[in-house]
Enzyme design. Structure first.
Site, PDB file in Angstrom:
ATOM      1  CE1 TYR A 184      -1.200   1.132  -0.234  1.00  0.00           C
ATOM      2  CE2 TYR A 184      -2.023   3.373   0.080  1.00  0.00           C
ATOM      3  CZ  TYR A 184      -1.184   2.483  -0.557  1.00  0.00           C
ATOM      4  OH  TYR A 184      -0.315   2.943  -1.516  1.00  0.00           O
TER       5      TYR A 184
ATOM      6  CE  LYS B 145       2.096   2.560   1.012  1.00  0.00           C
ATOM      7  NZ  LYS B 145       3.432   2.129   0.538  1.00  0.00           N
TER       8      LYS B 145
END
Length: 252
Positions: free
Chosen positions: A155, A159
């Site tokens: 994740y 990002k």
């Protein structure tokens, strides 16, 4: 739909931040294309907004053909696209770094990075050729674009990569009057963050768990609406919207 209308497209519009942003955009005059995998959740979002200000389309952000069909339908139905909010995202299980499987890694990359990349490409193609020319693209970056949580390699990597996509596409969009920006969100109160206030809370860098403060997701929706409402000669490149008391600023 009349081409005179301002058209926005929001991915992941059925819940959480996507729903809050969709409602905020409707409330400032946009007709919003609500995109997600579950039609029932999209229709629930539509019912919460003004009548006649939304269009529900199901699509899978991990499938290039589904994304292409989505933008073809938007162009055919709406005639133009003024704002794209790349919001849909997912995380991987919180496991030790060395135990994260390639399949889990690729699922997050496909949804959080490749999906927004493809959506941005399709938006470019529509925005550069429409009249009046141009538009705005807003990416959901997350606090994880700045600092990771434990066991969040997939994740956090996507990002951080979204920040690069934001900057590169903003630069490449200049010649077409396309402005690209990013909103980095911290601890918005959505079903995804319920674990922050339930049970033992969430894992901290020092190995303890604790509850964390959250903010109303409406604050994020309002931020997206502010960015979307700017004239195209102005751009918010990055904006951080976070719960004031969350453990991000400082050495906690």
């Amino acid at each position: 739909m009349s081409e005179a209308k301002k058209i926005a497209l929001v991915t992941g519009a059925g819940t959480g931040v996507g729903r809050a942003a969709s409602l905020a955009l409707m409330n400032i005059g946009f007709t919003v294309v609500l995109v997600g995998r579950r039609l029932d959740m999209l229709e629930e979002t539509a019912k919460l907004g003004p009548a006649g200000k939304s269009l529900c389309i199901t699509a899978d952000m991990t499938k290039p053909d589904s994304i292409a069909a989505l933008f073809d339908k938007v162009k055919a139905t709406c005639g133009r696209l003024d704002v794209l909010f790349n919001n849909a995202g997912m995380g991987a299980p919180a496991v030790n770094f060395e135990d994260l499987s390639l399949e889990q890694w690729q699922a997050v990359v496909n949804t959080n990075l490749t999906g927004p990349f493809l959506c941005t490409q399709h938006a470019f193609r529509i925005m550069k050729d429409q009249s009046p020319r141009g538009g705005r693209i807003i990416n959901n970056g997350s606090i994880s674009a700045h600092a990771p949580r434990p066991f969040s390699a997939a994740y956090t990597s996507t990002k951080h990569a979204i920040t690069g996509l934001t900057k590169a596409s903003n630069l490449d969009g200049r010649m077409y009057d396309i402005a690209v920006g990013q909103v980095d969100i911290g601890n918005a109160a959505t079903p995804m963050t319920d674990r922050m206030v339930n049970g033992p809370g969430v894992l901290q860098p020092d190995g303890t768990t604790k509850h964390e403060p959250r903010m109303d997701a409406k604050a994020v929706g309002d931020a997206v609406a502010y960015m979307a409402g700017l004239p195209l000669d102005a751009n918010v490149l990055t904006m951080t919207v976070m719960a004031t008391k969350m453990p991000f600023v400082g050495r906690g």
